[in-house]
Design a protein around this motif. Sequence first.
Motif, short mmCIF file in Angstrom:
data_model
loop_
_atom_site.label_atom_id
_atom_site.label_comp_id
_atom_site.label_asym_id
_atom_site.label_seq_id
_atom_site.Cartn_x
_atom_site.Cartn_y
_atom_site.Cartn_z
N ARG B 189 0.88 -1.33 -0.17
CA ARG B 189 0.03 0.09 -0.05
C ARG B 189 0.86 1.16 0.12
O ARG B 189 0.50 2.19 -0.73
N ILE B 190 2.00 1.24 0.92
CA ILE B 190 2.62 2.50 0.93
C ILE B 190 3.57 2.42 -0.39
O ILE B 190 3.71 3.67 -0.91
N LEU B 191 3.99 1.41 -1.07
CA LEU B 191 4.57 1.55 -2.57
C LEU B 191 3.72 2.37 -3.21
O LEU B 191 4.03 2.97 -4.00
N ASN B 192 2.51 1.77 -3.27
CA ASN B 192 1.52 2.29 -4.19
C ASN B 192 1.19 3.82 -3.98
O ASN B 192 1.29 4.58 -4.85
N GLN B 193 1.22 4.27 -2.69
CA GLN B 193 1.02 5.50 -2.41
C GLN B 193 2.12 6.46 -2.95
O GLN B 193 2.14 7.58 -3.42
N MET B 194 3.56 6.02 -2.49
CA MET B 194 4.67 6.83 -2.80
C MET B 194 4.79 6.91 -4.45
O MET B 194 5.24 8.00 -4.80
N ALA B 195 4.46 5.69 -5.02
CA ALA B 195 4.50 5.84 -6.51
C ALA B 195 3.56 6.78 -7.12
O ALA B 195 4.21 7.70 -8.04
N SER B 196 2.75 7.09 -6.66
CA SER B 196 1.60 8.26 -7.13
C SER B 196 2.04 9.39 -6.74
O SER B 196 1.85 10.47 -7.12
N GLN B 197 2.31 9.43 -5.36
CA GLN B 197 2.70 10.66 -4.71
C GLN B 197 4.01 11.46 -5.39
O GLN B 197 4.19 12.74 -5.63
N TYR B 198 4.98 10.50 -5.75
CA TYR B 198 6.53 10.95 -6.03
C TYR B 198 6.67 10.78 -7.67
O TYR B 198 7.67 10.98 -8.17
N HIS B 199 5.54 10.08 -8.29
CA HIS B 199 5.64 9.87 -9.72
C HIS B 199 6.93 9.13 -9.90
O HIS B 199 7.73 9.15 -10.77
N THR B 200 6.83 7.94 -9.14
CA THR B 200 8.20 6.97 -9.31
C THR B 200 7.56 5.67 -9.87
O THR B 200 6.57 5.23 -9.59
N ALA B 201 8.44 5.22 -10.89
CA ALA B 201 7.97 3.76 -11.50
C ALA B 201 8.68 2.91 -10.46
O ALA B 201 9.90 2.86 -10.22
N ILE B 202 7.97 1.59 -10.04
CA ILE B 202 8.41 0.83 -9.06
C ILE B 202 8.14 -0.56 -9.48
O ILE B 202 7.12 -1.19 -10.14
N ILE B 203 9.40 -1.40 -9.64
CA ILE B 203 9.16 -2.63 -9.89
C ILE B 203 9.64 -3.71 -8.90
O ILE B 203 10.43 -3.45 -8.03
N VAL B 204 8.48 -4.50 -8.55
CA VAL B 204 8.54 -5.30 -7.32
C VAL B 204 8.82 -6.66 -7.62
O VAL B 204 7.94 -7.24 -8.33
N VAL B 205 10.06 -7.23 -7.33
CA VAL B 205 10.39 -8.53 -7.53
C VAL B 205 9.72 -9.28 -6.39
O VAL B 205 10.05 -9.10 -5.14
N THR B 206 8.87 -10.42 -6.50
CA THR B 206 8.50 -11.09 -5.46
C THR B 206 8.01 -12.55 -5.54
O THR B 206 7.55 -12.70 -6.95
N HIS B 207 7.71 -13.31 -4.76
CA HIS B 207 7.40 -14.61 -4.70
C HIS B 207 6.01 -14.63 -4.01
O HIS B 207 5.42 -15.73 -3.80
N ASP B 208 5.91 -13.74 -3.39
CA ASP B 208 4.86 -13.57 -2.04
C ASP B 208 3.29 -13.65 -2.88
O ASP B 208 2.85 -12.58 -3.33
N GLU B 209 2.63 -14.80 -2.50
CA GLU B 209 1.21 -15.09 -3.00
C GLU B 209 0.43 -14.09 -2.67
O GLU B 209 -0.61 -13.48 -3.01
N LYS B 210 0.74 -13.39 -1.30
CA LYS B 210 -0.30 -12.41 -0.43
C LYS B 210 -0.48 -11.19 -1.40
O LYS B 210 -1.43 -10.77 -1.47
N ILE B 211 0.73 -10.59 -1.98
CA ILE B 211 0.59 -9.36 -2.70
C ILE B 211 0.39 -9.58 -4.18
O ILE B 211 0.37 -8.37 -4.88
N ILE B 212 0.75 -10.72 -4.76
CA ILE B 212 0.73 -10.60 -6.16
C ILE B 212 -0.72 -10.13 -6.76
O ILE B 212 -0.75 -9.23 -7.71
N PRO B 213 -1.75 -10.46 -5.87
CA PRO B 213 -3.13 -10.06 -6.53
C PRO B 213 -3.35 -8.37 -6.62
O PRO B 213 -4.10 -7.83 -7.01
N THR B 214 -2.33 -7.85 -5.94
CA THR B 214 -2.46 -6.26 -5.74
C THR B 214 -1.87 -5.51 -7.00
O THR B 214 -2.16 -4.36 -7.21
N PHE B 215 -1.07 -6.21 -8.03
CA PHE B 215 -0.52 -5.40 -8.97
C PHE B 215 -1.58 -5.47 -10.13
O PHE B 215 -2.40 -6.36 -10.23
N LYS B 216 -1.53 -4.38 -10.73
CA LYS B 216 -2.30 -4.38 -11.77
C LYS B 216 -1.72 -4.73 -13.04
O LYS B 216 -2.42 -5.17 -14.08
N ARG B 217 -0.42 -4.67 -12.99
CA ARG B 217 0.29 -5.34 -14.18
C ARG B 217 1.46 -6.18 -13.62
O ARG B 217 1.82 -5.79 -12.63
#
Lengths: 397, 237
Positions: B189-217
């Motif tokens: 949630r914080i990463l999403n907030q920061m991305a939109s607040q600071y116009h930052t492109a964020i790439i998240v490498v993950t295995h974490d099943e909990k967070i995978i559904p949160t990505f739009k792409r």
Amino acid sequence: MINLAGRDILHSWSKFVLTGLGLGLLIGVTFTMAGVYRGMVDDAKVLLNNSGADLWVVQKDTLGPYAESSSIPDDIYRSILGMSGVAQAANVSYLTMQVRKGDTDVRAMVVGFEPGQPGEPSYLVAGRRITRSHYEAVADVKTGFAVGDRIRIRRHEYTVVGLTQRMVSSGGDPMVFIPLKDAQEAQFLKDNDAIINQRARTGANPALNRPGVPGLLDAINASQNSNRNVNAVLVRVAEGHSPEAVAQDIRRWKHLQAFIRAQMENILIAKLIATAARQIAMFLVILTIVSAAIVAFIIYTMTLGKIREIAVLKLIGTHNRTIAAMILQQSLGLGLIGFAIGRIAATIWGPFFPRYVLLEPGDAVRGFVIVMVVCTLASTLAIRAALKVDPATAIGG
Amino acid sequence: MKKESGIHIEGLSKRYGEGATAVDALKEVNMSVAPGEVVGLIGPSGSGKTTLLKCLGAVIEPTQGRMTLGGEVIYDNGWRISDLRVLRRDRIGFIFQAPYLIPFLDVTDNVALLPMLAGRPNGEARARALELLQALDVAHRASAETSELSGGEQQRVSIARALANRPPVILADEPTAPLDSERALAVVRILNQMASQYHTAIIVVTHDEKIIPTFKRIYHIRDGRTYEEAGEGRALQ
């Protein structure tokens, strides 16, 4: 910009202080070793200064009286006194022995001197000077004797009437000053059984016990039981005369060896304590190498413990020189702590050493420079390891 | 121009070794993340995720391809930037699996270190750090030692550090791995907030099943190749 080294030291100050304490004690030992050497040199100079002599006249072809044994007749001083440029000349004898006080004994150099002449202790810290012809003594404070103590030298007891200080032999033994005649007797005094045996042996020798020469045997026995020799004559040169010129005359006309102050200092420092100095120098070199190895090992281990942080610092754009400076500053900081603790430790424990430990400010400055150089060199290993760290290791584990 | 800002890679390849023993870790990877966007990069072990992240992070050199960062070509069959250290410092933020905060700096200075390294005055760097810590709700621990923080707080501080030089791109390497579900979702949630607040492109490498559904792409990576798919973009509470 933040001082990373300072922050790391503050963060783990207990580790740095404890490591610095260990290093400091080692540096303290190094300072003390250097101080012992300086003390030996200073003792030698003080010994020469306090003797009040300009020349030391000793047996020909010897380096006496401190470095080699020397024996010259005790009436030589009269003929030396008659020479041009000689203001004072006095006999002295030196004998290193165990001086007893009650059930304990102290190793000391017993000095026989003539009151008021060169060779007597130049100043007292307690009591008075020797005023009687026999059985009074002035002792160096390092003997542990006190004014009024009764001490035994060979068969006779002496009363300590005064105390002096900084009067030690080149071997570090404190001095006990007694009248010259007593010292001569102490050097050659035999026990009664030995005297009886000697007299019987002389009496049985037909060459020494000739029936036609009355009194010969008594004269020989008397000469065998008395000592008319001393170890040196100390000479004070009259004002306006060159000690070297007076020494030349003594060497030429009296067939004795005469050393001026510089020569005697050279004998004491360059010859007599040369082996001890080399021994101490070896210790200093080894202690310096051990200190360097310890600093290198500690800094290297500390750096290896921060490999991940260093990788992160490099990844986020920290200059290699910033990381190298951090390690170098920590190494120098450790050296600084060690130097301060070492200097304080040496100052505290120095006076408890049996020999005089002289901590010279110049040695402290040299020591500081050496510690800093050693720490700089010791940090290179850790810096090398840190610079090799690949920032990529911070990513992906 | 808009297309080129954020991060944009075309035909990126990375080969380790040469000849018969050569391994192609990345094979003509294409990827594009717009400013303010958070995308997931998912793949099994050995698929090339870490290699891609290291190429994007300018710590290893790709074999060929083209990378554009914040509108500037940084790699085109060779680095186009002379000082990669400065590139990493000023234009890429890193968030690691573990926070990897500098233990001998307090929370504020961990964040302020980056602007300071970039030559900002200490006061300005600390003010910026405090602003970010406030935005990430850890300002109350600003002067604390990093060891006094909880795992979630430490990760928020590491996010603040990644944002400290306002980089156009943040690379997050399994940032939720050591966290429980609640904290992991909070980090996303914080990463999403920061991305939109600071116009930052964020790439998240993950295995974490909990967070995978949160990505739009999501970019899947397999055998060195990427496949793009739309994510669920599940709303974060």
